[in-house]
Design a protein around this motif. Structure first.
Motif, PDB file in Angstrom:
ATOM      1  N   ALA A  47       0.829  -1.199   0.000  1.00 14.70           N
ATOM      2  CA  ALA A  47       0.000   0.000   0.000  1.00 14.70           C
ATOM      3  C   ALA A  47       0.866   1.253   0.000  1.00 14.70           C
ATOM      4  O   ALA A  47       0.582   2.226  -0.712  1.00 14.70           O
ATOM      5  CB  ALA A  47      -0.934  -0.003   1.215  1.00 14.70           C
ATOM      6  N   ALA A  48       1.933   1.239   0.787  1.00 10.96           N
ATOM      7  CA  ALA A  48       2.837   2.391   0.830  1.00 10.96           C
ATOM      8  C   ALA A  48       3.542   2.588  -0.514  1.00 10.96           C
ATOM      9  O   ALA A  48       3.692   3.713  -0.993  1.00 10.96           O
ATOM     10  CB  ALA A  48       3.864   2.203   1.951  1.00 10.96           C
ATOM     11  N   LEU A  49       3.970   1.492  -1.129  1.00 10.45           N
ATOM     12  CA  LEU A  49       4.599   1.599  -2.442  1.00 10.45           C
ATOM     13  C   LEU A  49       3.632   2.176  -3.464  1.00 10.45           C
ATOM     14  O   LEU A  49       3.994   3.032  -4.274  1.00 10.45           O
ATOM     15  CB  LEU A  49       5.085   0.221  -2.906  1.00 10.45           C
ATOM     16  N   ARG A  50       2.387   1.713  -3.409  1.00  9.75           N
ATOM     17  CA  ARG A  50       1.388   2.155  -4.389  1.00  9.75           C
ATOM     18  C   ARG A  50       1.108   3.645  -4.275  1.00  9.75           C
ATOM     19  O   ARG A  50       1.022   4.343  -5.287  1.00  9.75           O
ATOM     20  CB  ARG A  50       0.091   1.361  -4.196  1.00  9.75           C
ATOM     21  N   GLU A  51       0.988   4.146  -3.071  1.00  8.66           N
ATOM     22  CA  GLU A  51       0.549   5.527  -2.902  1.00  8.66           C
ATOM     23  C   GLU A  51       1.692   6.519  -2.753  1.00  8.66           C
ATOM     24  O   GLU A  51       1.536   7.694  -3.078  1.00  8.66           O
ATOM     25  CB  GLU A  51      -0.398   5.621  -1.699  1.00  8.66           C
ATOM     26  N   ARG A  52       2.854   6.060  -2.265  1.00  5.81           N
ATOM     27  CA  ARG A  52       3.953   7.004  -2.028  1.00  5.81           C
ATOM     28  C   ARG A  52       5.081   6.903  -3.057  1.00  5.81           C
ATOM     29  O   ARG A  52       5.625   7.911  -3.491  1.00  5.81           O
ATOM     30  CB  ARG A  52       4.554   6.773  -0.640  1.00  5.81           C
ATOM     31  N   VAL A  53       5.410   5.676  -3.446  1.00  6.61           N
ATOM     32  CA  VAL A  53       6.606   5.477  -4.271  1.00  6.61           C
ATOM     33  C   VAL A  53       6.295   5.485  -5.758  1.00  6.61           C
ATOM     34  O   VAL A  53       6.959   6.178  -6.533  1.00  6.61           O
ATOM     35  CB  VAL A  53       7.312   4.161  -3.869  1.00  6.61           C
ATOM     36  N   LEU A  54       5.298   4.705  -6.188  1.00  2.38           N
ATOM     37  CA  LEU A  54       5.023   4.599  -7.619  1.00  2.38           C
ATOM     38  C   LEU A  54       4.687   5.944  -8.274  1.00  2.38           C
ATOM     39  O   LEU A  54       5.176   6.222  -9.380  1.00  2.38           O
ATOM     40  CB  LEU A  54       3.917   3.587  -7.884  1.00  2.38           C
ATOM     41  N   PRO A  55       3.895   6.807  -7.626  1.00  2.00           N
ATOM     42  CA  PRO A  55       3.641   8.114  -8.256  1.00  2.00           C
ATOM     43  C   PRO A  55       4.915   8.933  -8.447  1.00  2.00           C
ATOM     44  O   PRO A  55       5.061   9.627  -9.464  1.00  2.00           O
ATOM     45  CB  PRO A  55       2.679   8.796  -7.268  1.00  2.00           C
ATOM     46  N   GLU A  56       5.844   8.857  -7.487  1.00  2.00           N
ATOM     47  CA  GLU A  56       7.109   9.579  -7.629  1.00  2.00           C
ATOM     48  C   GLU A  56       7.939   9.012  -8.780  1.00  2.00           C
ATOM     49  O   GLU A  56       8.548   9.754  -9.557  1.00  2.00           O
ATOM     50  CB  GLU A  56       7.902   9.504  -6.318  1.00  2.00           C
ATOM     51  N   LEU A  57       7.978   7.695  -8.885  1.00  6.49           N
ATOM     52  CA  LEU A  57       8.714   7.076  -9.989  1.00  6.49           C
ATOM     53  C   LEU A  57       8.114   7.472 -11.331  1.00  6.49           C
ATOM     54  O   LEU A  57       8.837   7.754 -12.291  1.00  6.49           O
ATOM     55  CB  LEU A  57       8.703   5.556  -9.838  1.00  6.49           C
ATOM     56  N   GLU A  58       6.793   7.481 -11.404  1.00  6.97           N
ATOM     57  CA  GLU A  58       6.135   7.841 -12.658  1.00  6.97           C
ATOM     58  C   GLU A  58       6.396   9.295 -13.011  1.00  6.97           C
ATOM     59  O   GLU A  58       6.575   9.632 -14.192  1.00  6.97           O
ATOM     60  CB  GLU A  58       4.629   7.579 -12.545  1.00  6.97           C
ATOM     61  N   ALA A  59       6.452  10.160 -11.982  1.00  4.91           N
ATOM     62  CA  ALA A  59       6.750  11.571 -12.243  1.00  4.91           C
ATOM     63  C   ALA A  59       8.187  11.749 -12.725  1.00  4.91           C
ATOM     64  O   ALA A  59       8.463  12.561 -13.617  1.00  4.91           O
ATOM     65  CB  ALA A  59       6.506  12.390 -10.974  1.00  4.91           C
ATOM     66  N   LEU A  60       9.101  10.967 -12.127  1.00  7.64           N
ATOM     67  CA  LEU A  60      10.506  11.062 -12.532  1.00  7.64           C
ATOM     68  C   LEU A  60      10.753  10.440 -13.898  1.00  7.64           C
ATOM     69  O   LEU A  60      11.516  10.971 -14.706  1.00  7.64           O
ATOM     70  CB  LEU A  60      11.386  10.367 -11.490  1.00  7.64           C
ATOM     71  N   ARG A  61      10.119   9.309 -14.144  1.00  5.78           N
ATOM     72  CA  ARG A  61      10.310   8.582 -15.392  1.00  5.78           C
ATOM     73  C   ARG A  61       8.953   8.086 -15.902  1.00  5.78           C
ATOM     74  O   ARG A  61       8.541   6.963 -15.610  1.00  5.78           O
ATOM     75  CB  ARG A  61      11.252   7.382 -15.199  1.00  5.78           C
TER      76      ARG A  61
END
Length: 316
Positions: free
Chosen positions: A190-204
């Protein structure tokens, strides 16, 4: 539609769509549309959520089936408290295979998509997984004697699935167990889905799709290693009535990935259902112990013993 080549007719591949009521599985059903006689919807009601939420999900799925003119088949399973995620998943697949049999379907289609793959890769990576944990999910695999699981959405993102639902004016349900409550104790996925994946998508932008393709490549490499493991097993393993023996010198000459695969093969020989759950760290620790060449050790219900030039394994 889902499987086979261009000359395969839809009627030759009747498929049960596994629909939870969430955006991904709803998009799968909406995209495939009305094909009564070819498609059916399967839904598993389980006790990992409250009874109220589980029944609300069921009602949404039945409403979607009515809208699409597709039959909906329901199975109820009791997972119980404390079940491991893998055990719960296996029970759901068994239920879906049963529903497919009842519906006369040869295939079960699930809505696993690229973001799911990236979440799994990241979660496994921070847990210290080996190569097996970095491979992508198979596009298809057997889940019973007559039923094949297919995953047609691995090149689709969660955002694209939600866009399909919005375009169809369909309101999907949200699973509260997937919501990140914040803090260090939050469930990892859940933390990866809401905190990490959006940042990765914004970066790349497109990160999930590229990660899914990379995971497929790792899967190919893992299958190559498994082929080598099979050859090594055939050449060096001696299978006795109550034991398996491996010649230590030949075993030690194998690459670490092959030796780990052989250990998994030993455990599988004794019928341990959790052989694929042997962690990379446990496997590495066992390899260090074997190289030291002393005493005995029990792992995953199997006793490993050093007997001179032989590594001997028996059921613990």
């Amino acid at each position: 539609m889902l499987t086979g080549g261009p000359d395969v007719r839809d009627g030759d591949r009747p498929t049960l769509l596994a629909v939870s009521g969430g955006a991904d599985s709803s998009a799968l059903a909406l995209a495939l549309g009305r094909r009564p006689g070819v498609l059916a919807i399967g839904h598993v009601v389980h006790d990992m959520r409250s009874k109220k939420d589980a029944e609300a999900d069921r009602e949404v799925v039945e409403e979607l089936g009515e809208r699409l003119g597709l039959p909906v088949r329901i199975e109820r399973v009791r997972l119980g408290k404390g079940n491991a995620e893998a055990s719960a998943r296996q029970l759901r697949y068994e239920a879906l295979a049963g529903l497919a049999d009842d519906a006369g379907c040869r295939y079960v289609a699930t809505a696993h998509q690229a973001d799911d793959v990236l979440e799994t890769l990241l979660a496994n990576l921070v847990r210290g997984t080996g190569p097996r944990g970095l491979r992508g999910p198979a596009h298809r695999r057997a889940i019973s004697a007559g039923v094949t699981l297919v995953r047609p959405m691995l090149r689709v993102t969660r955002a694209q699935a939600e866009a399909i639902c919005r375009k169809a004016h369909w309101r999907w349900v949200e699973d509260e167990t997937n919501v990140d409550p914040g803090g260090a104790d939050a469930p990892l996925r859940a933390a990866l889905r809401e905190r990490v994946l959006p940042e990765l998508e914004a970066l790349r932008p497109g990160a999930a799709l590229r990660a899914a393709r990379g995971a497929e490549a790792v899967g190919e490499a893992v299958r190559v290693v498994e082929g080598v493991v099979g050859g090594a097993w055939a050449s060096m393993a001696v299978e006795r009535e109550d034991a398996v023996e491996l010649e230590r010198e030949a075993f030690g000459a194998c690459p670490a990935a092959v030796r780990e695969g052989l250990l998994r093969r030993v455990i599988r020989h004794f019928g341990d259902a959790g052989h694929d759950r042997l962690s990379a760290s446990t496997a590495r620790s066992l390899l260090v112990w074997i190289d030291a060449g002393q005493g005995s050790r029990v792992v995953a219900g199997v006793r490993f013993e050093i007997a001179g030039a032989v590594l001997r394994a028996t059921r613990a």
